[in-house]
Structure formats: structure tokens, C-alpha cells
Scaffold this active site. Structure first.
Site, mmCIF file in Angstrom:
data_model
loop_
_atom_site.group_PDB
_atom_site.id
_atom_site.type_symbol
_atom_site.label_atom_id
_atom_site.label_comp_id
_atom_site.label_asym_id
_atom_site.label_seq_id
_atom_site.Cartn_x
_atom_site.Cartn_y
_atom_site.Cartn_z
ATOM 1 N N SER A 1 3.188 -2.901 -3.795
ATOM 2 C CA SER A 1 2.125 -2.378 -4.650
ATOM 3 C C SER A 1 1.881 -0.888 -4.460
ATOM 4 C CB SER A 1 0.854 -3.190 -4.409
ATOM 5 O OG SER A 1 -0.117 -2.816 -5.330
ATOM 6 N N HIS A 2 0.660 -0.563 -4.043
ATOM 7 C CA HIS A 2 0.240 0.838 -3.931
ATOM 8 C C HIS A 2 0.648 1.444 -2.588
ATOM 9 C CE1 HIS A 2 -2.540 -1.964 -2.264
ATOM 10 N NE2 HIS A 2 -3.043 -1.031 -1.485
ATOM 11 N N ASP B 1 -0.130 2.055 -10.549
ATOM 12 C CA ASP B 1 0.354 2.063 -9.163
ATOM 13 C C ASP B 1 1.827 1.682 -9.053
ATOM 14 O OD1 ASP B 1 0.047 -0.591 -9.849
ATOM 15 O OD2 ASP B 1 -0.368 -1.205 -7.792
ATOM 16 N N ASP C 1 3.584 -1.048 -8.616
ATOM 17 C CA ASP C 1 4.142 -2.159 -9.390
ATOM 18 C C ASP C 1 3.448 -2.358 -10.733
ATOM 19 O OD1 ASP C 1 1.851 -2.957 -7.984
ATOM 20 O OD2 ASP C 1 2.449 -5.058 -8.016
ATOM 21 N N ASP D 1 0.330 -2.889 -11.726
ATOM 22 C CA ASP D 1 -0.777 -3.791 -12.038
ATOM 23 C C ASP D 1 -2.147 -3.129 -11.915
ATOM 24 O OD1 ASP D 1 -0.733 -3.696 -9.283
ATOM 25 O OD2 ASP D 1 -0.611 -5.874 -8.986
ATOM 26 N N ARG D 2 -2.216 -1.987 -11.260
ATOM 27 C CA ARG D 2 -3.509 -1.309 -11.134
ATOM 28 C C ARG D 2 -3.676 -0.248 -12.214
ATOM 29 N NH1 ARG D 2 -5.238 -0.573 -4.894
ATOM 30 N NH2 ARG D 2 -4.663 -2.665 -4.228
ATOM 31 N N LYS E 1 -2.990 -8.793 -12.716
ATOM 32 C CA LYS E 1 -3.694 -7.656 -13.280
ATOM 33 C C LYS E 1 -2.673 -6.754 -13.951
ATOM 34 C CE LYS E 1 -4.283 -5.304 -8.834
ATOM 35 N NZ LYS E 1 -4.028 -6.244 -7.743
HETATM 36 C C1 G16 Z 1 -3.871 -6.794 -4.099
HETATM 37 C C2 G16 Z 1 -4.514 -8.004 -4.690
HETATM 38 C C3 G16 Z 1 -5.889 -7.693 -5.199
HETATM 39 C C4 G16 Z 1 -6.718 -7.044 -4.120
HETATM 40 C C5 G16 Z 1 -5.991 -5.844 -3.555
HETATM 41 C C6 G16 Z 1 -6.690 -5.275 -2.352
HETATM 42 O O1 G16 Z 1 -3.623 -5.859 -5.090
HETATM 43 O O2 G16 Z 1 -3.743 -8.513 -5.758
HETATM 44 O O3 G16 Z 1 -6.463 -8.880 -5.616
HETATM 45 O O4 G16 Z 1 -7.955 -6.657 -4.612
HETATM 46 O O5 G16 Z 1 -4.714 -6.208 -3.129
HETATM 47 O O6 G16 Z 1 -6.694 -6.243 -1.370
HETATM 48 P P1 G16 Z 1 -7.188 -5.919 0.086
HETATM 49 O O7 G16 Z 1 -8.602 -5.427 -0.083
HETATM 50 O O8 G16 Z 1 -7.087 -7.205 0.826
HETATM 51 O O9 G16 Z 1 -6.305 -4.816 0.630
HETATM 52 P P2 G16 Z 1 -2.241 -5.098 -5.125
HETATM 53 O O10 G16 Z 1 -2.364 -4.142 -6.270
HETATM 54 O O11 G16 Z 1 -2.114 -4.418 -3.793
HETATM 55 O O12 G16 Z 1 -1.221 -6.162 -5.318
#
Ligand code: G16
Length: 545
Positions: free
Chosen positions: A113-114, A278, A280, A282-283, A377
Site C-alpha cells: 500500500s502506502h 497511494d 496500490d 485504493d487511497r 476502497k
Molecule cells: C489498510 C486498511 C485500512 C486501514 C489502513 C490503516 O489500508 O485497508 O482499512 O484503515 O490500512 O490501518 P492501520 O491504522 O492499522 O495502519 P491500506 O491502504 O494500507 O491497505
């Protein structure tokens, strides 16, 4: 050709976090590490045998190698057909769309992800189920349990496939279809939004617009949708070439990491609308001239105005937000008499509600919003939604939309403070201090605010009645304010402590104050209760969103 069985011993710590298994690249590159996790997926997900699997990732370092390994393993484990994105690319929402459109039994999405990429960065893998969404906790737990006992993996000895051209190839009897990573996704979004109206908006000479793909996966998606289909000028999409290390940056669309876009739009007012996505895809971060849209507000604005968008013109069934996300969406739900749900952090918790038709829109404070069109997302979906709203409300700006929204529903001042790479024991002790104090808090005050409830959030899924406990500490002052503390489940270094602050303001005369100034008493309270700064030796948070 018969598969080879390779003996392995289990690796510690292959428990998926908030969103799949995320580790440093060098952890994933240990011989057998990726294989142990993937074999555990195949061993526990019986319906993949003879079925279709979707495979792709955000293009980060190790993506291509991992995909070749997974292809050889999938063939050896009896998968009948694999759909893989060209060049190994599939954004997370596109993977979800492809799973759903092609009736696949599941998908493996390679992304952290990010989190930063490159040889010293992070890598990740998550398993999505047949509805296109992240596996539920019971599925990830079964996979994890299998990783603790795994003793072999199955693989074919086979050469690397050519993933750079749309094609049909085979490994033994398994069909490998290399697909265009954008087609299905773009076709889906076209059914939801008024592309003619958005095209007219984007072409207006006085509408200065930019999308920052952050050298991550959304480059090809943004080029297709925004430039080719919607007629945006070529320079409206920046950093559009996906890079294995994201150009050395942190592909996290927030004011800290999309700093230039933020400065130009919010601080200097040189753009009317700007957005970023981000690693991937989704953000999303939405910015307007002189104003940043808090992700929690974004969900609320989309919910309040959904019927202006063709895909939602008939109305929405309900909304859901993760617990730490502000209650701005709840105010809309109350005002419009919509169902409203509060779930733990993690997109997987929205899946059952979406499948059951109980909600149409959902979102999180962590720059995530989406709808029932996929089960992830969706960054570009949110961008198109905002553009569609602006197109449907001539004369309005991002700032005026927000202003009108706050006047109608009140404003939830909101901020998240992250303390990153904190020593695990220090972080756990800080949260434990607050946890220990929770029972005594109701009735006491934070300045003028009275604490009405304090607990460790637990969730019972309304559809399958599964229970998730320990989902974050919350201190609630009625409808007025909340302070929430939890550990991130997506970091790979030490512990990341997230503190979330929310303060409600109903008076329009006080809805344009400085956010950090308004929440300062809540921040002080959190420090008094956790002692986090003192114990970690920090003077303040590493990231403020
Ligand atoms: C993931 C999850 C989200 C979550 C985020 C942050 O997003 O899919 O539901 O809100 O991580 O999670 P945490 O607060 O546990 O770090 P992504 O975009 O990283 O896949």
C-alpha cells in the site's frame, strides 16, 4: 509434468495485519518465505482448486519475481485459470473489479500500500475472496494457522512467462491470461459517473486540476480515465510512471507525503481541485483551492450528495465508517435517515454489510472511501465522485461544498497524530496506561467536555455475528468529542501508535478555526493518559493528518 514438493519449515510472524502480510522486502526474499504464505493460502482455500484466481500488484520492487513464483505454484496446486495484470500490474480496486466481473474464486494482491518500496522498502501480499474484498478475519486466521505448520510447498519447474503483452499462455494445464489492467475497472467506473458532465468541467479553462499518481500504480489508470476518457490535459496527471521504488518517495497521499500538491493547492491556492492516490490505488486525498478535505468529511459529503451522481441517483442504502473515522457520516445518516454502521479499522469489515446490501458507501479516516461497486476502497472512484459533484453543482467549489455541508450537519474537527517506529514495549505500555484508566473515566472532564463513555472497542458483525475485540481504545464525550488510541496494523518497523481526535462544532461562526488549535485540549488529555511522548522521548507526532 508433475509438480515438485519442496520441504520447508514454518516462518514466524506470517500473521496478516490490518490488510494482509506486510514485511520488509528482505524478509520476503528469504528462500521459501513467500512460498510458505502462498501455499498456506492454497492449502486452506479449497475452492481455488479448479477455479479462477486473479493476480497482480502495485508494481513495487519484487512484484514481478513474486508473480512468477506464484504462477508456478498456482499451476502446481490445481488452479485452472489465472488472470494476471499486464506487467504484473493491478491496482487494489481494479483487482477487486476483475475478481467480481470474471467470477473468480479469489485473488492475490501484491502490495504494501502506502509503505515505501525498493530493495530496502516494504512488500506485502493479501488474499481477496470471491466477492472481491479482503478475506475476513476467520479466513486470515486459518491461513495464519496453516503457516505455523507448513512443511512443504508445491511448484512446477517452469520458465518465467512473458507478462508484458496481453496474451493466453499455459503452465501445464493452467491457463494464464495476461489482461489489460485498466479495461474492466475503467468500464465499471464509466457506469457510475456522468462522464459528459465531468468532461465539460475538466475542459473549462478556469478549472485548474491535477492528479498526483505518486509514481505508483494509479498512473496508467489515471491516464486512461482522466486524460483519454475525460479529456484532461496531459500535464494534469503527474508522476504517472509507476516505479519500483515510487521514485524514492512514500506513496502515501497525505499533506506530509504529497507535500508539493498540498502546498500548491491548499497553501498557495494555485489549483482548484487536486487529488492523489497511494501505492496500490485504493487511497485518495482530495484538496480544493485553499482547503484540504478531511477523509472523514469526504465520506460525509459524498453520502449527503450521492443522488447527484448517476450510479447512486436512486439513493443509498446506508453508510459505514471505521470506528476511528469521525462521526461526520453519522450526522448525514441521521439527517437523511440512512442506516449507519461503525466497524473496526480494516476494509474487510465492510464486506458483509456491502454484500448484504445494508450499506452503499463506506469510508475510513485513512484516506479511504468507496462503494458497493467493488469490495475495496477506491482512490480514483473518489476523485471522479468529487469531480461529478462539482460538475453537478455549477458555481460551487470544494470549499463552498464543505462550508454548506458544515452549516447543514455541523463540523467534526478531526486530526490523526501518528508516532512511528516506537519501541514496541513503550507503545504497548502507553496504551495499557490508558486502558487501565478507562473504567474510571466516565463522569470526569476534559476541560469543559464531560466523558460519557470509555472502552476498548469490540464489534459484532451484524451479518455473521462474528466478534472482533481489542479494536482500539475510545474515550467519548457524548456527541461532542472523542479521543481514540490504537496500534497500527500495517507498519513494518517497531510500533506505530495512532491517536485520533474529533471535536464537534455546530455553530457556523466557529466552523473555520484552526483544527490543531481546536483539538489541543484533547491532545493534552491523550498525553496525560498515555504518557507516550514522555516515554518515547518524542516532542510530537511524526505525521499529522
Ligand atoms: C489498510 C486498511 C485500512 C486501514 C489502513 C490503516 O489500508 O485497508 O482499512 O484503515 O490500512 O490501518 P492501520 O491504522 O492499522 O495502519 P491500506 O491502504 O494500507 O491497505
Amino acid at each position: 509434468m508433475s509438480p515438485r514438493e519442496v520441504a520447508i519449515t514454518p516462518f514466524e510472524g506470517q500473521k496478516p495485519g490490518t490488510s494482509g502480510l506486510r514485511k520488509k522486502v528482505n524478509v520476503f526474499r528469504q528462500p521459501g518465505y513467500l512460498e510458505a504464505f502462498v501455499q498456506s493460502v492454497f492449502d486452506t482455500q479449497a475452492d481455488l482448486r479448479g477455479g479462477t484466481l486473479v493476480l497482480g500488484g502495485d508494481g513495487r520492487f519484487f512484484n514481478r519475481q513474486a508473480i512468477q513464483v506464484i504462477l508456478r505454484m498456482a499451476a502446481a496446486n490445481g488452479i485452472a485459470r489465472i488472470l494476471v495484470g499486464r506487467a504484473g500490474i493491478l491496482s487494489t480496486p481494479a483487482a477487486s473489479a476483475v475478481i467480481r466481473r470474471h467470477g473468480a474464486q479469489g485473488g492475490l494482491v501484491l502490495s504494501a500500500s502506502h509503505n515505501p518500496g525498493g530493495p530496502d522498502g516494504d512488500f506485502g501480499i493479501k488474499f481477496n475472496v470471491g466477492n472481491g474484498g479482503p478475506a475476513s478475519e476467520s479466513v486470515t486466521e486459518a491461513i495464519y494457522q496453516r503457516t505455523t505448520r507448513i512443511d512443504r510447498y508445491r511448484v512446477f519447474d517452469y520458465h518465467d512467462l512473458d507478462l508484458d503483452h496481453v496474451s493466453l499462455q499455459h503452465i501445464n494445464s493452467m491457463a494464464v491470461e495476461v489482461i489489460d489492467p485498466v479495461d474492466d475497472y475503467a468500464a465499471l467506473l464509466e457506469t457510475l459517473f456522468d462522464f459528459d458532465a465531468i468532461r465539460a468541467l475538466i475542459r473549462r479553462p478556469d478549472f485548474r486540476f491535477r492528479f498526483d499518481a505518486m509514481h505508483a500504480v494509479t498512473g496508467p489508470y489515471a491516464k486512461r480515465l482522466l486524460i483519454e476518457m475525460l479529456g484532461a490535459p496531459h500535464d494534469a496527471v503527474i508522476n504517472a510512471e509507476p516505479k519500483e521504488d515510487f521514485g524514492g518517495h512514500h506513496p502515501d497521499p497525505n499533506p506530509a507525503h504529497a507535500e508539493e500538491l498540498y502546498r500548491e493547492t491548499v497553501l498557495e491556492g494555485r489549483l482548484d481541485f487536486a487529488a492523489a492516490s497511494d501505492g496500490d490505488g485504493d487511497r485518495n486525498m482530495i484538496l480544493g483551492k485553499d482547503i484540504a478535505v478531511s477523509p472523514s468529511d469526504s465520506l460525509a459529503v459524498l453520502a449527503a450528495n450521492a443522488t447527484l451522481v448517476p450510479g447512486y441517483a436512486k439513493g443509498i442504502a446506508g453508510v459505514a465508517r471505521s470506528m476511528p473515522t469521525s462521526r461526520a457520516a453519522d450526522a448525514v445518516a441521521a439527517g437523511l435517515e440512512l442506516a449507519c454502521f461503525e466497524t473496526p479499522t480494516g476494509w474487510k469489515f465492510f464486506g458483509n454489510l456491502l454484500d448484504a446490501g445494508r450499506i452503499t458507501l463506506c469510508g475510513e479516516e485513512s484516506y479511504g472511501t468507496s462503494s458497493a461497486h467493488v469490495r475495496e476502497k477506491d482512490g480514483l472512484w473518489a476523485v471522479l465522485f468529487w469531480l461529478n459533484l462539482l460538475a453537478a453543482k455549477p458555481g460551487e467549489t470544494v470549499a463552498s461544498l464543505l462550508d454548506a455541508h458544515w452549516r447543514r450537519f455541523g463540523r467534526h474537527y478531526y486530526s490523526r497524530h501518528d508516532y512511528e517506529a516506537v519501541d514496541g514495549k513503550v507503545a504497548a505500555a502507553a496504551l495499557q496506561r490508558l486502558r487501565d484508566a478507562l473504567p474510571g473515566l466516565p463522569g470526569s472532564r476534559i476541560g469543559e467536555l464531560v466523558i460519557t463513555a470509555a472502552d476498548d472497542f469490540a464489534y459484532t458483525d451484524p451479518i455473521d455475528r462474528s466478534v472482533s475485540t481489542g479494536q482500539g481504545l475510545r474515550v467519548v464525550c457524548g456527541e461532542q468529542a472523542r479521543v481514540i488510541a490504537r496500534l497500527s496494523g500495517t507498519g513494518t518497523e517497531g510500533a506505530t501508535v495512532r491517536l485520533y481526535f474529533e471535536l464537534f462544532e455546530s455553530d457556523p461562526a466557529h466552523q473555520h478555526d484552526d483544527v490543531q488549535a481546536r483539538i489541543a485540549p484533547l491532545v493534552d488529555f491523550a498525553e496525560r493518559m498515555t504518557g507516550l511522548r514522555a516515554a518515547s522521548g518524542r516532542s510530537g507526532p511524526d505525521v499529522v493528518t
